[in-house]
Design a protein around this motif. Structure first.
Motif, PDB file in Angstrom:
ATOM      1  N   VAL A 372       0.835  -1.202   0.000  1.00 23.25           N
ATOM      2  CA  VAL A 372       0.000   0.000   0.000  1.00 23.25           C
ATOM      3  C   VAL A 372       0.869   1.252   0.000  1.00 23.25           C
ATOM      4  N   THR A 373       1.960   1.214   0.767  1.00 24.68           N
ATOM      5  CA  THR A 373       2.858   2.374   0.819  1.00 24.68           C
ATOM      6  C   THR A 373       3.515   2.632  -0.532  1.00 24.68           C
ATOM      7  N   VAL A 374       3.945   1.564  -1.202  1.00 29.22           N
ATOM      8  CA  VAL A 374       4.540   1.711  -2.532  1.00 29.22           C
ATOM      9  C   VAL A 374       3.540   2.318  -3.505  1.00 29.22           C
ATOM     10  N   PHE A 375       2.312   1.842  -3.429  1.00 36.33           N
ATOM     11  CA  PHE A 375       1.273   2.393  -4.303  1.00 36.33           C
ATOM     12  C   PHE A 375       1.065   3.881  -4.050  1.00 36.33           C
ATOM     13  N   LEU A 376       1.020   4.275  -2.776  1.00 32.22           N
ATOM     14  CA  LEU A 376       0.811   5.677  -2.442  1.00 32.22           C
ATOM     15  C   LEU A 376       2.011   6.526  -2.844  1.00 32.22           C
ATOM     16  N   LEU A 377       3.213   5.998  -2.641  1.00 32.38           N
ATOM     17  CA  LEU A 377       4.409   6.749  -3.010  1.00 32.38           C
ATOM     18  C   LEU A 377       4.544   6.910  -4.514  1.00 32.38           C
ATOM     19  N   PRO A 389      14.649   3.189   0.029  1.00 31.51           N
ATOM     20  CA  PRO A 389      14.774   2.887   1.469  1.00 31.51           C
ATOM     21  C   PRO A 389      13.739   1.883   1.959  1.00 31.51           C
ATOM     22  N   LEU A 390      12.539   1.957   1.422  1.00 29.18           N
ATOM     23  CA  LEU A 390      11.511   1.005   1.815  1.00 29.18           C
ATOM     24  C   LEU A 390      11.884  -0.407   1.375  1.00 29.18           C
ATOM     25  N   TYR A 391      12.446  -0.523   0.198  1.00 22.63           N
ATOM     26  CA  TYR A 391      12.889  -1.825  -0.297  1.00 22.63           C
ATOM     27  C   TYR A 391      14.010  -2.388   0.570  1.00 22.63           C
TER      28      TYR A 391
END
Length: 485
Positions: A372-377, A389-391
């Motif tokens: 969900v965070t990747v989609f929003l980013l 950084p998330l990865y």
């Protein structure tokens, strides 16, 4: 009924002072003209004669005149375009950008007229001022794309296609607007491919096949012909397909005519951003950040803490549940023996069965939150900088879970996910490619496009093929994230 002859004379000569005198003598002189549905207003006359100052004064006094049609079905901007009064056209555009969408006879707008005459500079100016004008259609359900092809204005068509690929406009999803415009049918069922094939416009056909992935290549016109059948019919007649190029164009025109490559990514990101309210994105990002923090912390400090030394459980009353004190003699052994059974320093003391439940719930929450965070980013221009950084956080998560696993089996399972996510970016494109469309449908479309290229004498190799494949991957990714309505 016609307007006052004195008012007509003032408009023909561009005499603003005479106009003011007439208004002082008769305050309703312009109002009476405005009450007539179809009439040659003073603004029409001034636009036809090219009197810029008089026309702008009339726009100031009576803006409604700019949208009235004369008995021949033309608005003042129509007349200014017909008579070549470019300076006046730009002034009218500056005063009211929506004037380019005023429909005259047969539903033709000033924007349509510019497309049919091939005035590239005005075409770009109209698109920049009023992007919505691209959606206007004639009474025959023709878009500007149809008109450009029917009037053999290939340069204008190139600009329109370039603008369509770069526009940030969306209709509910990322691709719905582009799909709609590329496959629009007129009242005779002709798509852009049909018209280009019937007009034997090789450049237009090549541009469509190279730039528009979502073309309905098998669509049939009112006579039941597909574009490929029309092309083959023309080839059997031995007709040479004409080319239409232009030597001198402005920088903006050249840019719109160039093939879309890396810019496609930014366009799709912007479309995604426009499809979601900003407040919702901000709120969800805050919530996702809190959840990710809590889940990642639980991977560092699992319930019950970890073994502090080989076969030595930690003191429940101590406050060192998140600090792993390893004896000097076991530091090396622990670092290279992450697959040892429970009871070894640095391993969770949790029962392996309870660890399984904890692992599943933890991973499910962490994985879903990350997605969900990747989609929003992806709604932001700096998506890649934010996603890296998330990865790396995901990789660190599985490193921690691998080291703390209570058994060899769980350690190997976590190691598997560590390796999987290590190569995940390379697998993602393939997975999305498979799930965005069925393999059979995809191969059928590629084969049909290849047949059209072969019929046109075009090669599938080279930049065109690379662009088609790259666009298919990009469209597959964004189509899965934001599916069309």
């Amino acid at each position: 009924m016609e307007m006052d002859p004195r008012l007509r004379e003032a408009a023909e000569t561009g005499n603003i002072d005479a106009l003011h005198v007439l208004i002082r003598d008769d305050p309703y002189i312009l109002e009476r003209v405005d009450q007539i549905p179809f009439i040659q207003t003073p603004l029409h006359v001034a636009a036809n004669q090219g009197h810029v100052s008089f026309a702008m004064e009339m726009m100031n006094l009576k803006p409604s005149f700019a949208r009235k049609l004369n008995p021949h079905g033309f608005s003042p901007m129509h007349l200014a375009l017909i008579t070549g009064q470019t300076r006046l056209v730009l002034r009218l555009l500056k005063a009211d950008k929506d004037l380019v969408r005023v429909k005259g006879w047969a539903g033709l707008t000033p924007f349509h007229y510019v497309v049919t005459t091939g005035n590239s500079r005005l075409l770009v100016s109209f698109l920049e001022a009023s992007p919505e004008c691209i959606e206007d259609v004639t009474v025959r359900d023709e878009t500007a794309f149809h008109l450009a092809l029917k009037e053999d204005q290939i340069e204008a068509f190139n600009i329109l296609i370039g603008w369509l690929q770069r526009t940030r406009r969306t209709h509910g999803s990322v691709f719905s607007f582009e799909k709609k415009m590329a496959n629009w049918e007129d009242d005779e069922g002709n798509t852009l491919l049909h018209i280009a094939a019937k007009k034997e416009q090789r450049d237009a056909l090549k541009l469509l096949l190279d730039s528009q992935l979502w073309l309905q290549v098998k669509a049939k016109d009112s006579d039941g012909w597909t574009a490929l059948e029309i092309i083959k019919k023309a080839n059997r007649r031995g007709v040479n397909i004409n080319r239409n190029t232009s030597d001198e164009v402005d920088t903006k025109i050249k840019q719109l005519k160039d093939k879309v490559t890396c810019e496609r990514i930014r366009v799709l990101v912007d479309r995604t951003r426009h499809s979601m309210p900003v407040d919702m994105i901000n709120t969800m990002l805050v919530i996702m950040a809190l959840v990710i923090t809590a889940i990642y912390q639980s991977s560092l400090s699992p319930p019950g803490s970890v073994w502090q030394d080989n076969d030595t459980a930690p003191d429940p009353s101590s406050n060192t549940t998140s600090t792993y004190h390893l004896s000097n003699k076991n530091i090396f052994n622990t670092s290279i023996s992450i697959f040892n059974e429970s009871g070894k320093a640095g391993k969770t003391i949790m029962n392996p069965h309870m660890y399984g439940l904890f692992w599943f719930l933890n991973l499910a929450t962490f994985g879903f939150t990350d997605l969900v965070t990747v989609f929003l980013l992806s709604s932001f221009h700096l998506f890649l900088l934010l996603a890296v950084p998330l990865y790396m956080l995901v990789i660190s998560y599985f490193c921690s879970m691998t080291i703390l696993a209570p058994t060899v089996t769980w350690a190997y399972l976590n190691l598997f996910f560590l390796v999987l996510f290590g190569i995940f970016p390379f697998l993602l494109l393939f997975v999305l490619l498979v799930f965005s469309k069925s393999i059979r449908q995809t191969m059928a479309e590629i084969r049909y496009r290849s047949r059209m290229r072969e019929a046109l004498g075009m090669k599938f190799r080279g930049p065109g093929a690379l662009m088609f494949c790259s666009q298919y991957i990009l469209d597959g990714i964004f189509g899965l994230w934001m599916p069309s309505a």
